[in-house]
Design an enzyme around this catalytic site. Structure first.
Site, PDB file in Angstrom:
ATOM      1  N   ARG A   1       8.299  41.533  17.605  1.00 44.23           N
ATOM      2  CA  ARG A   1       7.605  41.751  18.872  1.00 44.23           C
ATOM      3  C   ARG A   1       8.398  42.740  19.735  1.00 44.23           C
ATOM      4  O   ARG A   1       7.825  43.621  20.384  1.00 44.23           O
ATOM      5  CB  ARG A   1       7.427  40.426  19.626  1.00 44.23           C
ATOM      6  CG  ARG A   1       6.440  39.455  19.014  1.00 44.23           C
ATOM      7  CD  ARG A   1       5.005  39.961  19.105  1.00 44.23           C
ATOM      8  NE  ARG A   1       4.592  40.199  20.480  1.00 44.23           N
ATOM      9  CZ  ARG A   1       4.089  39.282  21.302  1.00 44.23           C
ATOM     10  NH1 ARG A   1       3.942  38.026  20.887  1.00 44.23           N
ATOM     11  NH2 ARG A   1       3.716  39.602  22.530  1.00 44.23           N
TER      12      ARG A   1
ATOM     13  N   CYS B   1       2.351  33.224  14.247  1.00 45.55           N
ATOM     14  CA  CYS B   1       2.688  33.967  15.467  1.00 45.55           C
ATOM     15  C   CYS B   1       3.482  33.154  16.476  1.00 45.55           C
ATOM     16  O   CYS B   1       3.961  33.714  17.467  1.00 45.55           O
ATOM     17  CB  CYS B   1       1.423  34.540  16.102  1.00 45.55           C
ATOM     18  SG  CYS B   1       0.199  33.303  16.556  1.00 45.55           S
TER      19      CYS B   1
ATOM     20  N   GLN C   1       0.828  41.221  19.268  1.00 40.14           N
ATOM     21  CA  GLN C   1       1.257  40.347  18.187  1.00 40.14           C
ATOM     22  C   GLN C   1       0.956  40.970  16.832  1.00 40.14           C
ATOM     23  O   GLN C   1       1.788  40.952  15.923  1.00 40.14           O
ATOM     24  CB  GLN C   1       0.561  38.988  18.293  1.00 40.14           C
ATOM     25  CG  GLN C   1       0.876  38.035  17.158  1.00 40.14           C
ATOM     26  CD  GLN C   1       2.338  37.647  17.109  1.00 40.14           C
ATOM     27  OE1 GLN C   1       2.877  37.144  18.093  1.00 40.14           O
ATOM     28  NE2 GLN C   1       2.999  37.874  15.989  1.00 40.14           N
TER      29      GLN C   1
ATOM     30  N   ARG D   1      -0.930  39.559  30.646  1.00 38.11           N
ATOM     31  CA  ARG D   1      -1.308  38.423  29.811  1.00 38.11           C
ATOM     32  C   ARG D   1      -2.271  37.585  30.649  1.00 38.11           C
ATOM     33  O   ARG D   1      -1.902  37.063  31.706  1.00 38.11           O
ATOM     34  CB  ARG D   1      -0.079  37.601  29.434  1.00 38.11           C
ATOM     35  CG  ARG D   1      -0.329  36.458  28.439  1.00 38.11           C
ATOM     36  CD  ARG D   1       0.999  35.728  28.213  1.00 38.11           C
ATOM     37  NE  ARG D   1       0.888  34.683  27.212  1.00 38.11           N
ATOM     38  CZ  ARG D   1       1.248  34.804  25.943  1.00 38.11           C
ATOM     39  NH1 ARG D   1       1.719  35.960  25.513  1.00 38.11           N
ATOM     40  NH2 ARG D   1       1.146  33.792  25.111  1.00 38.11           N
TER      41      ARG D   1
ATOM     42  N   ASP E   1      -2.096  29.899  12.482  1.00 34.10           N
ATOM     43  CA  ASP E   1      -1.865  29.826  13.920  1.00 34.10           C
ATOM     44  C   ASP E   1      -2.188  28.414  14.377  1.00 34.10           C
ATOM     45  O   ASP E   1      -2.803  27.627  13.629  1.00 34.10           O
ATOM     46  CB  ASP E   1      -2.763  30.856  14.629  1.00 34.10           C
ATOM     47  CG  ASP E   1      -2.482  30.977  16.122  1.00 34.10           C
ATOM     48  OD1 ASP E   1      -1.400  30.548  16.558  1.00 34.10           O
ATOM     49  OD2 ASP E   1      -3.353  31.494  16.838  1.00 34.10           O
TER      50      ASP E   1
ATOM     51  N   HIS F   1      -5.141  39.656  20.636  1.00 28.28           N
ATOM     52  CA  HIS F   1      -3.672  39.521  20.743  1.00 28.28           C
ATOM     53  C   HIS F   1      -3.051  40.733  20.043  1.00 28.28           C
ATOM     54  O   HIS F   1      -2.321  40.610  19.054  1.00 28.28           O
ATOM     55  CB  HIS F   1      -3.228  38.219  20.086  1.00 28.28           C
ATOM     56  CG  HIS F   1      -1.904  37.718  20.560  1.00 28.28           C
ATOM     57  ND1 HIS F   1      -1.081  38.441  21.397  1.00 28.28           N
ATOM     58  CD2 HIS F   1      -1.239  36.547  20.305  1.00 28.28           C
ATOM     59  CE1 HIS F   1       0.010  37.764  21.641  1.00 28.28           C
ATOM     60  NE2 HIS F   1      -0.046  36.609  21.003  1.00 28.28           N
TER      61      HIS F   1
END
Length: 314
Positions: free
Chosen positions: A299, A271, A141, A111, A233, A138
């Site tokens: 996830r 998310c 996700q 990440r 988001d 991402h």
């Protein structure tokens, strides 16, 4: 004991650096496996005796916990690394880190910030590398997002409307991953925060092969009408600067009950983390249309499936 790592003349490992790294059939296979992990139909520990390094250069909650639990449930040992406590903070190149970690572990999850950083890590690595979030993408996700949509309706032909900052990594991933699955993806937000033209062109090229579609608009009613999924988001993505003027414009794209009334049959995704009262209201995120916490759970299952697939244990 871990199996031997590839020698220098072995084929390059298969990385997952952005959503387009999976073809439609590969994406479908990962999602099928994710569903099997969630249902309990798949119960094996295919990575028994292996190790996976999970490296964080940005803060994390869901990604950190879901990857650590996923790796353990697959039978492997998670090596959780905060970059601030490593030599990366003293100038070691991330390419060198990839070369070193590859001698210890069987996969690397990262990440980080710029997309170039994970590309450099992957170039130096001799094991699969997974993007757990970069400034541009991402993709883990969106695998969970697609799993969540598939639990509610067939992916192909779904109309998904994303509201808010269309220039961020979630919108980019939804465009590419969504069209790969045959979804009609609409990104709706201020004109000065639209997706990058290169991302739109890539999604359109994928849609032409899969039956998906891409729409970019600034009109909420146009975006929400007929939508099966409404997605939003946070307005200020991690590490990204959003001006006061941009924030003011984004207030017109809040996902609230008025927007949900345009698409009353739609399910709602976010998310997380959510800034309640900004991009989404309490009534919507906690309401009957919300699948946000199913999405967060997924996830775990999607990442188990991805690691199994990339390491060749499926």
């Amino acid at each position: 004991m871990s199996e031997p790592h590839p020698e220098k003349d072995s084929p390059a490992p298969f990385h997952f650096l952005e959503d387009g790294d999976l073809s439609p059939s590969q994406q479908a296979e990962v999602l099928r496996l994710a569903a099997d992990y969630k249902s309990g139909e798949e119960t094996g520990r295919p990575l028994e005796g292996r190790s996976v390094a999970v490296v964080f250069e940005k803060p994390s909650t869901r990604t950190r916990v879901s990857f650590e639990v996923a790796v353990r449930q697959l039978g492997a040992h998670p090596v959780m690394i905060d970059a601030q406590t490593t030599q990366l903070g003293r100038g070691e190149t991330i390419g060198d880190l990839g070369k070193v970690l590859s001698r210890y572990v069987d996969a690397i999850v990262l990440r980080t910030f710029e997309d170039d950083r994970i590309a450099e890590l992957a170039e130096g690595a001799g094991v699969p590398v997974v993007n757990a979030l970069t400034d541009g993408w991402h993709p883990c996700q969106t695998l969970a997002d697609l799993q969540t949509v598939a639990e509610n309706r067939p992916l192909a032909g779904t109309r998904l409307a994303y509201l808010g900052d269309g220039s961020n990594n979630v919108a980019a991933s939804l465009l590419v991953a969504g069209t790969t699955a045959g979804i009609e993806v609409t990104v709706c937000g201020p004109e000065d925060q639209a997706p990058a033209p290169a991302v739109v062109a890539r999604a359109e090229a994928i849609a032409a092969r899969t039956g998906g579609a891409v729409h970019i608009t600034s009109d909420i009613e146009t975006a929400a009408t007929g939508a099966h999924v409404l997605y939003t988001d946070v307005w200020s993505s991690m590490g990204q600067a959003t001006s006061p003027e941009q924030l003011a414009n984004l207030r017109n794209y809040q996902l609230n009950e008025q927007v949900l009334a345009i698409a009353p049959e739609a399910v709602v995704l976010h998310c997380l983390p959510a800034h309640r009262g900004e991009e989404i209201t309490d009534e919507v995120i906690d309401g009957p249309s919300s699948r946000v916490f199913d999405q967060a759970e997924n996830r775990l299952h999607a990442q188990k499936a991805l690691l199994t697939y990339l390491t060749g244990e499926r």
